[in-house]
Design a protein around this motif. Structure first.
Motif, mmCIF file in Angstrom:
data_model
loop_
_atom_site.group_PDB
_atom_site.id
_atom_site.type_symbol
_atom_site.label_atom_id
_atom_site.label_comp_id
_atom_site.label_asym_id
_atom_site.label_seq_id
_atom_site.Cartn_x
_atom_site.Cartn_y
_atom_site.Cartn_z
ATOM 1 N N GLU A 17 97.039 -17.131 -49.249
ATOM 2 C CA GLU A 17 97.654 -18.405 -49.595
ATOM 3 C C GLU A 17 98.922 -18.574 -48.765
ATOM 4 N N ASN A 18 98.804 -19.362 -47.693
ATOM 5 C CA ASN A 18 99.863 -19.442 -46.675
ATOM 6 C C ASN A 18 100.007 -18.041 -46.082
ATOM 7 N N THR A 19 101.031 -17.273 -46.467
ATOM 8 C CA THR A 19 101.100 -15.878 -46.015
ATOM 9 C C THR A 19 101.178 -14.919 -47.205
ATOM 10 N N GLU A 20 100.830 -15.389 -48.398
ATOM 11 C CA GLU A 20 100.952 -14.562 -49.596
ATOM 12 C C GLU A 20 99.627 -13.913 -49.963
ATOM 13 N N VAL A 21 99.683 -12.612 -50.264
ATOM 14 C CA VAL A 21 98.527 -11.854 -50.735
ATOM 15 C C VAL A 21 98.982 -11.052 -51.964
ATOM 16 N N PRO B 148 91.476 -13.885 -39.870
ATOM 17 C CA PRO B 148 91.848 -15.291 -39.787
ATOM 18 C C PRO B 148 90.832 -16.180 -40.490
ATOM 19 N N PRO B 149 91.104 -17.488 -40.613
ATOM 20 C CA PRO B 149 90.098 -18.407 -41.141
ATOM 21 C C PRO B 149 88.799 -18.292 -40.349
ATOM 22 N N ARG C 190 90.748 -12.637 -33.615
ATOM 23 C CA ARG C 190 91.581 -11.453 -33.802
ATOM 24 C C ARG C 190 91.584 -11.053 -35.282
ATOM 25 N N PHE C 191 91.679 -9.764 -35.532
ATOM 26 C CA PHE C 191 91.813 -9.285 -36.904
ATOM 27 C C PHE C 191 92.694 -8.048 -36.907
ATOM 28 N N PHE D 163 97.732 -15.323 -39.186
ATOM 29 C CA PHE D 163 96.685 -15.028 -40.165
ATOM 30 C C PHE D 163 96.877 -15.785 -41.480
ATOM 31 N N ALA D 164 97.800 -16.733 -41.504
ATOM 32 C CA ALA D 164 98.003 -17.557 -42.686
ATOM 33 C C ALA D 164 96.707 -18.298 -43.028
ATOM 34 N N SER D 165 96.384 -18.348 -44.303
ATOM 35 C CA SER D 165 95.194 -19.043 -44.814
ATOM 36 C C SER D 165 93.883 -18.373 -44.414
ATOM 37 N N GLY D 166 93.950 -17.127 -43.980
ATOM 38 C CA GLY D 166 92.742 -16.368 -43.689
ATOM 39 C C GLY D 166 92.259 -15.628 -44.942
ATOM 40 N N SER D 167 91.660 -14.460 -44.742
ATOM 41 C CA SER D 167 91.154 -13.647 -45.852
ATOM 42 C C SER D 167 91.642 -12.214 -45.706
ATOM 43 N N TYR D 168 91.705 -11.520 -46.836
ATOM 44 C CA TYR D 168 92.128 -10.115 -46.797
ATOM 45 C C TYR D 168 91.341 -9.321 -47.837
#
Length: 293
Positions: free
Chosen positions: A108-112, A267-268, A208-209, A135-140
C-alpha cells in the motif's frame, strides 16, 4: 475462568519465549554460536546436533550426505538431487526456500506488514528512497525459515543479479512472538537487499524484483555464491556490492547459517497465487507468484 487460565498460561509462555530469545546479549551469543557450531569434535558434534534435533523439527532425510563434520555443517546442508520439484512455466515465480508463509499481499504505497497491526515502510527496510518508490503498489511475501529447516535459498526466476546492499543492524528473533511485539523488526536487523531483474519471455519486458534475506538471533551470516565475502556481524566492507550474475530458476544462490527470513518484493504485475495463506508451510520450488506482461 477456564478460558482466562488458558489465556494467562499462553501469555506467560509467550513472555518466557520472548525473554529467552530477545532479552539476552543477542550479538554476543550470535557470534558465539557462529564459532561454536563450527567445532569439529565428535562429542560436541553429537551433543549439539542431538540437542538441535530435540528442540527443532529437523528432517535430514533429504540431505545430500548422512555424516556431518559439525553442527554448522548440518545447518548448511545441501539437498539430494531431485529432492525438490521446481514449478514449470517461465512466468511462475517459485519460493526461493523452504519456510512458512508470513505477512504478504499488496504494498500500500510503500507500506507492508510484519504481522497484523505492525506495519513498516519499505523506506526503512531498503537502502534508499528511490528503490522503495520503484516497488510502491507492488506485492510482497515474507517467508520464515525455522531453525530445523533446509537453510539454502535459490533463484525464484531466471534472473540477472546486479547489486547487493548489506545493511548492518541487530539480531532480534524473527519468530511470530517477536514480530507481534517489536515494531519495524525487519528494519532493525542485519539484512541484505539483492536486486535482480527478470525478462518476461512473451513480451520481452524487463521486471526488477528484490530478495531481502534478514538475519536473526544466532544467525547473522549470509553466504552468497556470486560475491566473494561472507556477510556477517564482523563484515566491515563496502555496503554496496555490485555484481553481474545470471541464474536459472531453482539454482542455488546461497545460505543462512541457522534459521531466518526472506522477504520477496515485486513490482506491479506480480500476483500471489490463490492458495497462499499465512502460516502455510512451503517448499523451495513451489509456486508463489505469477507474472503478467
Amino acid at each position: 475462568m477456564k478460558f482466562r487460565a488458558i489465556l494467562s498460561k499462553f501469555l506467560l509462555q509467550e513472555d518466557l519465549n520472548f525473554l529467552l530469545t530477545n532479552r539476552i546479549p543477542r550479538r554476543f551469543l550470535t557470534r558465539f554460536m557462529g564459532w561454536f557450531s563450527k567445532l569439529d569434535n565428535c562429542v560436541i558434534r553429537y551433543l549439539s546436533i542431538s540437542t538441535w534435533k530435540f528442540f527443532s523439527a529437523v528432517d535430514l532425510s533429504d540431505a545430500a550426505k548422512t555424516h556431518f563434520d559439525s553442527l554448522h555443517d548440518a545447518f548448511i546442508r545441501s539437498l539430494k538431487p531431485g529432492a525438490r520439484t521446481i514449478a514449470l512455466g517461465p512466468n511462475i515465480l517459485v519460493s526461493p526456500c523452504d519456510g512458512i508463509i508470513g505477512a504478504h499481499g499488496l504494498i500500500e504505497n510503500t507500506e507492508v506488514f510484519q504481522a497484523k497491526g505492525f506495519p513498516y515502510s519499505l523506506r526503512d527496510l531498503l537502502p534508499n528512497d528511490s528503490l522503495s518508490k520503484e516497488f510502491a503498489s507492488g506485492s510482497y511475501v515474507t517467508i520464515r525459515i525455522t531453525a530445523g529447516m533446509y537453510h539454502r535459498f535459490h533463484a525464484p526466476l531466471d534472473c540477472h543479479i546486479t547489486k547487493v546492499t548489506y545493511i548492518s543492524g541487530d539480531t532480534w528473533n524473527v519468530n511470530p512472538i517477536a514480530l507481534k511485539r517489536v515494531e519495524q523488526l525487519f528494519c532493525k536487523n542485519e539484512r541484505a537487499v539483492i536486486e535482480s531483474s527478470f525478462i518476461a519471455p512473451e513480451s520481452q519486458k524487463q521486471h526488477r524484483f528484490l530478495m531481502v534475506p534478514v538475519a536473526a538471533v544466532l544467525v547473522a551470516s549470509i553466504r552468497l555464491h556470486f560475491i566473494d565475502v561472507l556477510l556477517n556481524l564482523r563484515y566491515k566492507g563496502a555496503n554496496v556490492l555490485n555484481c553481474d550474475a545470471n541464474y536459472q530458476k531453482g539454482e542455488e544462490l546461497g545460505w543462512f547459517e541457522h534459521g531466518s527470513t526472506i522477504i520477496l518484493i515485486c513490482p506491479p504485475g506480480f500476483h500471489l497465487v490463490d492458495n497462499i495463506t499465512e502460516g502455510q508451510p512451503i517448499r523451495m520450488g513451489e509456486p508463489l507468484m505469477s507474472v503478467s506482461g
